[in-house]
Design a protein around this motif. Structure first.
Motif, PDB file in Angstrom:
ATOM      1  N   PRO A  77       0.834  -1.221   0.000  1.00  0.00           N
ATOM      2  CA  PRO A  77       0.000   0.000   0.000  1.00  0.00           C
ATOM      3  C   PRO A  77       0.863   1.264   0.000  1.00  0.00           C
ATOM      4  N   ASN A  78       0.417   2.268  -0.751  1.00  0.00           N
ATOM      5  CA  ASN A  78       1.142   3.529  -0.903  1.00  0.00           C
ATOM      6  C   ASN A  78       2.552   3.305  -1.437  1.00  0.00           C
ATOM      7  N   GLU A  79       2.631   2.418  -2.426  1.00  0.00           N
ATOM      8  CA  GLU A  79       3.887   2.140  -3.103  1.00  0.00           C
ATOM      9  C   GLU A  79       3.596   2.017  -4.592  1.00  0.00           C
ATOM     10  N   ALA A  80       4.592   2.285  -5.411  1.00  0.00           N
ATOM     11  CA  ALA A  80       4.424   2.198  -6.863  1.00  0.00           C
ATOM     12  C   ALA A  80       5.683   1.561  -7.458  1.00  0.00           C
ATOM     13  N   ALA A  81       5.536   1.110  -8.699  1.00  0.00           N
ATOM     14  CA  ALA A  81       6.663   0.496  -9.409  1.00  0.00           C
ATOM     15  C   ALA A  81       6.744   1.092 -10.804  1.00  0.00           C
ATOM     16  N   ALA A  82       7.891   1.682 -11.117  1.00  0.00           N
ATOM     17  CA  ALA A  82       8.126   2.233 -12.453  1.00  0.00           C
ATOM     18  C   ALA A  82       8.641   1.117 -13.369  1.00  0.00           C
ATOM     19  N   ILE A  83       7.993   0.942 -14.498  1.00  0.00           N
ATOM     20  CA  ILE A  83       8.328  -0.125 -15.441  1.00  0.00           C
ATOM     21  C   ILE A  83       9.202   0.455 -16.549  1.00  0.00           C
ATOM     22  N   GLN A  84      10.327  -0.239 -16.844  1.00  0.00           N
ATOM     23  CA  GLN A  84      11.244   0.210 -17.883  1.00  0.00           C
ATOM     24  C   GLN A  84      11.584  -0.938 -18.822  1.00  0.00           C
ATOM     25  N   LEU A  85      11.814  -0.588 -20.072  1.00  0.00           N
ATOM     26  CA  LEU A  85      12.270  -1.540 -21.083  1.00  0.00           C
ATOM     27  C   LEU A  85      13.593  -1.047 -21.639  1.00  0.00           C
ATOM     28  N   PHE A  86      14.683  -1.675 -21.192  1.00  0.00           N
ATOM     29  CA  PHE A  86      16.027  -1.300 -21.612  1.00  0.00           C
ATOM     30  C   PHE A  86      16.275   0.202 -21.430  1.00  0.00           C
ATOM     31  N   GLY A  87      15.861   0.728 -20.276  1.00  0.00           N
ATOM     32  CA  GLY A  87      16.089   2.136 -19.959  1.00  0.00           C
ATOM     33  C   GLY A  87      14.984   3.073 -20.382  1.00  0.00           C
ATOM     34  N   SER A  88      14.046   2.607 -21.170  1.00  0.00           N
ATOM     35  CA  SER A  88      12.938   3.444 -21.624  1.00  0.00           C
ATOM     36  C   SER A  88      11.761   3.298 -20.659  1.00  0.00           C
ATOM     37  N   TYR A  89      11.234   4.429 -20.205  1.00  0.00           N
ATOM     38  CA  TYR A  89      10.128   4.407 -19.249  1.00  0.00           C
ATOM     39  C   TYR A  89       8.839   3.991 -19.951  1.00  0.00           C
ATOM     40  N   LYS A  90       8.146   2.988 -19.380  1.00  0.00           N
ATOM     41  CA  LYS A  90       6.931   2.461 -19.979  1.00  0.00           C
ATOM     42  C   LYS A  90       5.690   2.688 -19.142  1.00  0.00           C
ATOM     43  N   GLY A  91       5.834   3.256 -17.964  1.00  0.00           N
ATOM     44  CA  GLY A  91       4.658   3.531 -17.148  1.00  0.00           C
ATOM     45  C   GLY A  91       4.890   3.153 -15.696  1.00  0.00           C
ATOM     46  N   THR A  92       3.903   3.457 -14.874  1.00  0.00           N
ATOM     47  CA  THR A  92       3.970   3.194 -13.437  1.00  0.00           C
ATOM     48  C   THR A  92       2.771   2.363 -13.011  1.00  0.00           C
ATOM     49  N   ASP A  93       3.034   1.344 -12.222  1.00  0.00           N
ATOM     50  CA  ASP A  93       1.980   0.482 -11.694  1.00  0.00           C
ATOM     51  C   ASP A  93       1.739   0.854 -10.236  1.00  0.00           C
ATOM     52  N   ARG A  94       0.503   1.271  -9.908  1.00  0.00           N
ATOM     53  CA  ARG A  94       0.146   1.642  -8.536  1.00  0.00           C
ATOM     54  C   ARG A  94      -0.826   0.640  -7.913  1.00  0.00           C
ATOM     55  N   GLU A  95      -1.164  -0.452  -8.626  1.00  0.00           N
ATOM     56  CA  GLU A  95      -2.071  -1.460  -8.082  1.00  0.00           C
ATOM     57  C   GLU A  95      -1.353  -2.279  -7.010  1.00  0.00           C
ATOM     58  N   THR A  96      -1.976  -2.385  -5.849  1.00  0.00           N
ATOM     59  CA  THR A  96      -1.338  -3.116  -4.749  1.00  0.00           C
ATOM     60  C   THR A  96      -1.566  -4.621  -4.884  1.00  0.00           C
ATOM     61  N   GLY A  97      -0.701  -5.385  -4.224  1.00  0.00           N
ATOM     62  CA  GLY A  97      -0.830  -6.832  -4.230  1.00  0.00           C
ATOM     63  C   GLY A  97       0.196  -7.496  -5.128  1.00  0.00           C
ATOM     64  N   LEU A  98      -0.102  -8.739  -5.519  1.00  0.00           N
ATOM     65  CA  LEU A  98       0.771  -9.504  -6.399  1.00  0.00           C
ATOM     66  C   LEU A  98       0.531  -9.078  -7.841  1.00  0.00           C
ATOM     67  N   ARG A  99       1.590  -8.617  -8.520  1.00  0.00           N
ATOM     68  CA  ARG A  99       1.481  -8.126  -9.900  1.00  0.00           C
ATOM     69  C   ARG A  99       2.443  -8.911 -10.799  1.00  0.00           C
ATOM     70  N   TRP A 100       2.196  -8.799 -12.104  1.00  0.00           N
ATOM     71  CA  TRP A 100       3.035  -9.516 -13.054  1.00  0.00           C
ATOM     72  C   TRP A 100       3.237  -8.645 -14.286  1.00  0.00           C
ATOM     73  N   VAL A 101       4.456  -8.724 -14.821  1.00  0.00           N
ATOM     74  CA  VAL A 101       4.801  -8.008 -16.033  1.00  0.00           C
ATOM     75  C   VAL A 101       5.770  -8.881 -16.826  1.00  0.00           C
ATOM     76  N   LEU A 102       5.902  -8.622 -18.077  1.00  0.00           N
ATOM     77  CA  LEU A 102       6.822  -9.408 -18.903  1.00  0.00           C
ATOM     78  C   LEU A 102       8.218  -9.398 -18.286  1.00  0.00           C
ATOM     79  N   PRO A 103       8.869 -10.545 -18.230  1.00  0.00           N
ATOM     80  CA  PRO A 103      10.121 -10.658 -17.456  1.00  0.00           C
ATOM     81  C   PRO A 103      11.255  -9.780 -17.955  1.00  0.00           C
ATOM     82  N   TRP A 104      11.239  -9.374 -19.220  1.00  0.00           N
ATOM     83  CA  TRP A 104      12.328  -8.526 -19.715  1.00  0.00           C
ATOM     84  C   TRP A 104      12.105  -7.036 -19.398  1.00  0.00           C
ATOM     85  N   LEU A 105      11.001  -6.739 -18.727  1.00  0.00           N
ATOM     86  CA  LEU A 105      10.759  -5.375 -18.266  1.00  0.00           C
ATOM     87  C   LEU A 105      11.250  -5.249 -16.819  1.00  0.00           C
ATOM     88  N   SER A 106      12.039  -4.228 -16.548  1.00  0.00           N
ATOM     89  CA  SER A 106      12.562  -4.021 -15.192  1.00  0.00           C
ATOM     90  C   SER A 106      11.580  -3.212 -14.362  1.00  0.00           C
TER      91      SER A 106
END
Length: 301
Positions: A77-106
Motif C-alpha cells: 500500500p502507498n507504493e508504486a513500481a516504475a516499469i522500464q524496457l532497456f532504460g525506456s520508461y513504460k509507465g507506473t503500476d500503482r495497483e497493490t498486491g501480487l502483480r506480473w509483467v513481462l520478465p524482460w521489463l525491469s
C-alpha cells in the motif's frame, strides 16, 4: 570570436499507467503449467513418439513457467513500481498486491507515502541583517513517480537541498521581530510564514514531482554572537513600550480627575495649583514604588 553555447532544456517525464497484469491470474496459469509438466513426467508411455511428446511438454512448461516466475513482483500500500524496457520508461503500476509483467521489463519501486523531515539548523540573515538560526519541519510526498525517479538525480537529497534554500529565502524576507507589531515577522506570524514557505517549496519541488502537505518553523532564535545584545534590546523595548502605556493611562486619569473636580465644583484651582496637582498625580501613577503621602492640615494655599 563569438562562441554561442546552447543549453538543452530538461526533458521532463510524466507519469503514465503501465500495462501490467494481475499476479494472481499468472500464478494460476503457472500452477496449471506445473501440473501439466508433472502429469507428463509421471504418466506411463511406451511408444517412442508418445515419450518424445511428453518430454516436449515438460520442457516447454518449464521454460514458460520460468518466464512467468521472473515476472512476479509485489506492491505494498502507498507504493508504486516504475516499469522500464532497456532504460525506456513504460509507465507506473500503482495497483497493490501480487502483480506480473513481462520478465524482460525491469521494475523500480518507489514509495508514495508521506515523509516527515526536520531540517538542520541553519544561520540566515533576516530582513534587517541580523543573524538568525532557523530550522523547518516539512511533510512531503511523491505525486509523480516518473519525475521523481528520472528528472532528478536523487529526489530525497533534492528535497533536503530545496528545503534549506527555501528557508534561507523566506528568512531573509522578514525581520525576526517588530516591537511595534506593524510588520510581518518570523517570530510573530508563524502561520503566514509557514504558508509562504509551503508555497515556495511546492514551486521548487514541482520539477521532481513532489508536493508539500504541511510545513512550519521548528526552531527560530538569534545567533549566539548577538543573542545577548538582542535580548537586552528586547528588554529595553519592552520597558519603553510598558512605560508608554503607563504614561498614556496616567495622563488620561489626571485629565479625568481634573474634569470631574471642575464639573462637580469640588474645588477651584488656579493654573499653578493644577500644575502642582498634575505633577503629584503623575508621580503617584507612574512611580515604580508605593508613594508616601504627606498630609497638609493647614490651608490649601
Amino acid at each position: 570570436m563569438n562562441v554561442s553555447i546552447a543549453t538543452a532544456a530538461l526533458n521532463q517525464t510524466r507519469e503514465v499507467r503501465a500495462a501490467t497484469a494481475s499476479g494472481y491470474l499468472m500464478l494460476f496459469i503457472w500452477i496449471m503449467l506445473l501440473a501439466l509438466a508433472l502429469w507428463a513426467g509421471i504418466s506411463n508411455g511406451t511408444a517412442e513418439v508418445q515419450v518424445g511428446w511428453k518430454w516436449a511438454v515438460v520442457v516447454l512448461s518449464a521454460i514458460i513457467g520460468s518466464l512467468i516466475l521472473c515476472g512476479f513482483y509485489l506492491i505494498n500500500p502507498n507504493e508504486a513500481a516504475a516499469i522500464q524496457l532497456f532504460g525506456s520508461y513504460k509507465g507506473t503500476d500503482r495497483e497493490t498486491g501480487l502483480r506480473w509483467v513481462l520478465p524482460w521489463l525491469s521494475r523500480k519501486k518507489i514509495t508514495v507515502r508521506a515523509n516527515n523531515i526536520i531540517s538542520d539548523k541553519i544561520k540566515v540573515n533576516d530582513l534587517r541583517g541580523n543573524p538568525v538560526e532557523m530550522a523547518a519541519q516539512v511533510v512531503w510526498r511523491v505525486t509523480d513517480t516518473a519525475q521523481a525517479l528520472f528528472d532528478v538525480d536523487d529526489y530525497k537529497e533534492f528535497v533536503l537541498a530545496q528545503i534549506e534554500a527555501a528557508v534561507r529565502s523566506i528568512g531573509s524576507r522578514y525581520p525576526y521581530d517588530d516591537i511595534e507589531h506593524q510588520e510581518v515577522t518570523l517570530r510573530g506570524n508563524h502561520d503566514e510564514v509557514g504558508e509562504e514557505l509551503r508555497k515556495a517549496l511546492i514551486e521548487r519541488l514541482a520539477v521532481a514531482g513532489i508536493t508539500v502537505d504541511e510545513c512550519g518553523l521548528t526552531h527560530l532564535a538569534y545567533a549566539q554572537e548577538i543573542a545577548g545584545a538582542m535580548l537586552r534590546r528586547q528588554q529595553a523595548e519592552a520597558v519603553i513600550a510598558a512605560r508608554k502605556k503607563l504614561v498614556e493611562g496616567a495622563v488620561t486619569m489626571v485629565e479625568m480627575a481634573l474634569q470631574h473636580l471642575s464639573e462637580k465644583d469640588v474645588v477651584h484651582l488656579d493654573d499653578e495649583r493644577k500644575a502642582a496637582m498634575v505633577s503629584n498625580l503623575m508621580v503617584v501613577l507612574c512611580g515604580e514604588r508605593d508613594t508616601q503621602p504627606v498630609v497638609n492640615t493647614g490651608s490649601l494655599y
